[in-house]
Design an enzyme around this catalytic site. Structure first.
Site, PDB file in Angstrom:
ATOM      1  N   ASP A 107      13.614  -4.480 -58.377  1.00 64.00           N
ATOM      2  CA  ASP A 107      13.432  -5.463 -57.295  1.00 64.00           C
ATOM      3  C   ASP A 107      13.074  -4.439 -56.074  1.00 64.00           C
ATOM      4  OD1 ASP A 107      14.086  -7.896 -55.389  1.00 64.00           O
ATOM      5  OD2 ASP A 107      15.950  -7.086 -54.895  1.00 64.00           O
ATOM      6  N   ASN A 156      14.128  -4.519 -48.673  1.00 65.22           N
ATOM      7  CA  ASN A 156      13.568  -3.734 -47.573  1.00 65.22           C
ATOM      8  C   ASN A 156      14.669  -2.345 -47.249  1.00 65.22           C
ATOM      9  OD1 ASN A 156      11.835  -5.795 -45.841  1.00 65.22           O
ATOM     10  ND2 ASN A 156      13.813  -7.184 -46.196  1.00 65.22           N
ATOM     11  N   THR A 157      15.660  -2.424 -47.730  1.00 69.15           N
ATOM     12  CA  THR A 157      16.272  -1.032 -47.577  1.00 69.15           C
ATOM     13  C   THR A 157      16.352  -0.317 -48.924  1.00 69.15           C
ATOM     14  OG1 THR A 157      17.917  -1.966 -46.059  1.00 69.15           O
ATOM     15  CG2 THR A 157      18.497  -0.060 -47.009  1.00 69.15           C
ATOM     16  N   ASN A 158      16.778  -1.070 -50.061  1.00 64.87           N
ATOM     17  CA  ASN A 158      16.639  -0.456 -51.362  1.00 64.87           C
ATOM     18  C   ASN A 158      15.925  -1.008 -52.269  1.00 64.87           C
ATOM     19  OD1 ASN A 158      18.916   1.521 -50.602  1.00 64.87           O
ATOM     20  ND2 ASN A 158      20.243  -0.228 -50.459  1.00 64.87           N
ATOM     21  N   VAL A 208      16.242  -1.600 -56.248  1.00 66.52           N
ATOM     22  CA  VAL A 208      16.913  -1.800 -57.572  1.00 66.52           C
ATOM     23  C   VAL A 208      16.085  -1.670 -58.682  1.00 66.52           C
ATOM     24  CG1 VAL A 208      18.804  -3.327 -58.710  1.00 66.52           C
ATOM     25  CG2 VAL A 208      18.584  -3.495 -56.297  1.00 66.52           C
ATOM     26  N   ASP A 247      12.655 -12.694 -54.284  1.00 67.70           N
ATOM     27  CA  ASP A 247      13.911 -12.278 -54.850  1.00 67.70           C
ATOM     28  C   ASP A 247      15.237 -13.505 -54.667  1.00 67.70           C
ATOM     29  OD1 ASP A 247      13.728 -12.618 -51.853  1.00 67.70           O
ATOM     30  OD2 ASP A 247      15.693 -11.201 -51.379  1.00 67.70           O
ATOM     31  N   ASP A 303      23.330 -13.329 -51.391  1.00 67.20           N
ATOM     32  CA  ASP A 303      22.767 -11.998 -51.897  1.00 67.20           C
ATOM     33  C   ASP A 303      22.991 -11.124 -50.597  1.00 67.20           C
ATOM     34  OD1 ASP A 303      21.415  -9.843 -52.616  1.00 67.20           O
ATOM     35  OD2 ASP A 303      19.684 -10.895 -53.231  1.00 67.20           O
ATOM     36  N   THR A 322      39.368   0.769 -31.320  1.00 66.02           N
ATOM     37  CA  THR A 322      38.304   0.398 -31.229  1.00 66.02           C
ATOM     38  C   THR A 322      37.488   0.376 -32.790  1.00 66.02           C
ATOM     39  OG1 THR A 322      37.691   1.389 -29.097  1.00 66.02           O
ATOM     40  CG2 THR A 322      35.805   0.850 -30.436  1.00 66.02           C
TER      41      THR A 322
END
Length: 257
Positions: free
Chosen positions: A6, A9-11, A13, A109, A129, A184
């Site tokens: 899969d 956009n970032t990873n 899988v 996805d 997700d 903070t």
């Protein structure tokens, strides 16, 4: 056993799965600048870590929300397994009835996790997700994909906050000790972790109200383990949901099925 991938956009899988079980799940960073050969080497190395011979795999299937590299990754997989690789999209059978204004715009996805949910869980159900974006998919009691919601992802929200507020900075996503932060960093953790959990609880309530019944709720994605334990609704975390959906779609598209 097949190779299931899969592309997010970032990873990315990656895992191996068959009708009996998922053999492994790993994540690598999505890199639009890598060549098919570089991806092939990465995938081959991962398979070798789990003592799986690429040429012994039955086949492969990919879902992708990054069109720029879909073909690059497909070619890389075909290099190492020596067989054609399926790509989830038009022309591939999924068995999913999508009741949306424009079904073609639904991300692959989301289609894949909905297919897996129908196979694995009682309907109606929601799939949460949690990746670059947090998505909620809704499947009704008749197994129709009827819509959902798209929300800025946890890390996207945190990075945006840190970039746009001069006195705030990026923090690790650790469990806050209290909802009422005393400094903070504690305040940011409360807002990001507990705030997202509360948002999901609220969205589940609203979806249930529109459905007219309480849905099964499933979570998946890299950040689910961080947020879902703080939700007050019962949510089933299924890390392998997407790979299960890819296996089902792969099986549906074999000759004679």
């Amino acid at each position: 056993m097949i190779l299931a991938i899969d592309i997010g956009n970032t990873n990315i899988v990656i895992g191996c799965i068959d009708a009996k079980k998922t053999y492994f799940v790993e994540r690598i960073s999505t890199n639009v600048n890598q060549t098919s050969l570089e991806y092939a080497i990465t995938f081959k190395n991962i398979l070798e870590l789990y003592h799986i011979q690429p040429r012994g795999l039955e086949g492969a299937i990919i879902s992708s929300v990054v069109p720029n590299i879909s073909n690059t990754v497909r070619l890389s997989v075909e290099k190492i397994i020596g067989k054609s690789c399926l790509l989830v999209g038009p022309g591939l059978k999924t068995g999913l009835n999508i009741l949306m204004d424009n079904p073609a715009t639904v991300g692959s996805d989301l289609v894949v996790t909905a297919v897996a949910g129908i196979h694995e869980y009682p309907a109606p159900f929601l799939v949460i997700d949690m990746g670059t974006a947090t998505t909620i998919t809704c499947v009704d009691k008749n197994h129709n994909y009827i819509g959902g919601a798209i929300i800025p992802g946890v890390r996207v929200s945190l990075e945006s906050l840190a970039q746009r507020a001069a006195q705030l900075h990026n923090i690790s996503l650790e469990t806050p000790r209290h909802a009422i932060g005393k400094n903070t960093i504690e305040c940011m953790r409360s807002g990001i972790v507990l705030g997202n959990a509360s948002m999901l609880d609220g969205m589940i309530d609203r979806f249930a109200e529109e459905l007219g019944e309480v849905p099964t709720v499933i979570s998946t994605g890299g950040l689910a383990k961080t947020i879902i334990p703080h939700c007050r609704h019962k949510i089933i975390n299924d890390e392998g949901l997407l790979l299960k959906g890819l296996w089902i779609i792969y099986s549906k598209n074999q000759s004679g099925i």
